[in-house]
Design a protein around this motif. Sequence first.
Motif, PDB file in Angstrom:
ATOM      1  N   GLU A  15       0.843  -1.198   0.000  1.00 18.97           N
ATOM      2  CA  GLU A  15       0.000   0.000   0.000  1.00 18.97           C
ATOM      3  C   GLU A  15       0.875   1.244   0.000  1.00 18.97           C
ATOM      4  OE1 GLU A  15      -2.789  -0.062   3.250  1.00 18.97           O
ATOM      5  OE2 GLU A  15      -4.407   0.544   1.916  1.00 18.97           O
ATOM      6  N   GLN A  81      -3.759   1.676  -3.269  1.00 17.09           N
ATOM      7  CA  GLN A  81      -4.492   1.209  -2.100  1.00 17.09           C
ATOM      8  C   GLN A  81      -4.875  -0.257  -2.297  1.00 17.09           C
ATOM      9  OE1 GLN A  81      -4.789   3.441   0.455  1.00 17.09           O
ATOM     10  NE2 GLN A  81      -3.569   4.715  -0.940  1.00 17.09           N
ATOM     11  N   ALA A 112      -1.680  -4.792   2.319  1.00 15.88           N
ATOM     12  CA  ALA A 112      -1.786  -3.780   3.379  1.00 15.88           C
ATOM     13  C   ALA A 112      -0.493  -3.688   4.175  1.00 15.88           C
ATOM     14  CB  ALA A 112      -2.933  -4.141   4.310  1.00 15.88           C
TER      15      ALA A 112
END
Lengths: 112, 114
Positions: A15, A81, A112
């Motif tokens: 991310e 993202q 993430a």
Amino acid sequence: GDSVTQMEGPVTLSEEAFLTINCTYTATGYPSLFWYVQYPGEGLQLLLKATKADDKGSNKGFEATYRKETTSFHLEKGSVQVSDSAVYFCALFKTGGFKTIFGAGTRLFVKA
Amino acid sequence: EAGVTQFPSHSVIEKGQTVTLRCDPISGHDNLYWYRRVMGKEIKFLLHFVKESKQDESGMPNNRFLAERTGGTYSTLKVQPAELEDSGVYFCASSQGGGVTEAFFGQGTRLTVV
């Protein structure tokens, strides 16, 4: 014949990393260029487009510039993202023309 | 203005059965296209209608696939009999006539043959 070549995937990024997916095309005349995205389990969505040389398409933080001299339309995003995880297709369509020609697709995984 | 609409969104059928996919293009669009993406591979062109006529059907894989566009409005794509390798996502698109610069895609029909 006309064709689109895009970088093979999968591409795995963390991310907030910078994303580039390369796309080059071969076509006679002056095609319009597109990036489409297919999110998991969903249909095909138009992400951005450019209809003539030097045009920049942009949407949702993604950008691509139509470079006639290098016959390229590379997709970029400054900070990806997790929700950007999807398959991205580069494509061309010739004005008045008869079909959209797609690249093979590049799968993007964002961790993430 | 409504976009390109495809029915059903998902279909699961057994090998050997028949399935019919439907596409409603944007009103007034003379050009209608079918594409498919199988086994996670590239999106391939199947065929192109101009009004009710087949302009280009070079991408149709075999004679188990039949596309029609009666009256030049909606189109159907029938697979009979379906085989396992027909599983994938089938997309429809439409565009206006003349000097258009893009086609508009539907959300696709996900076909699973078991």
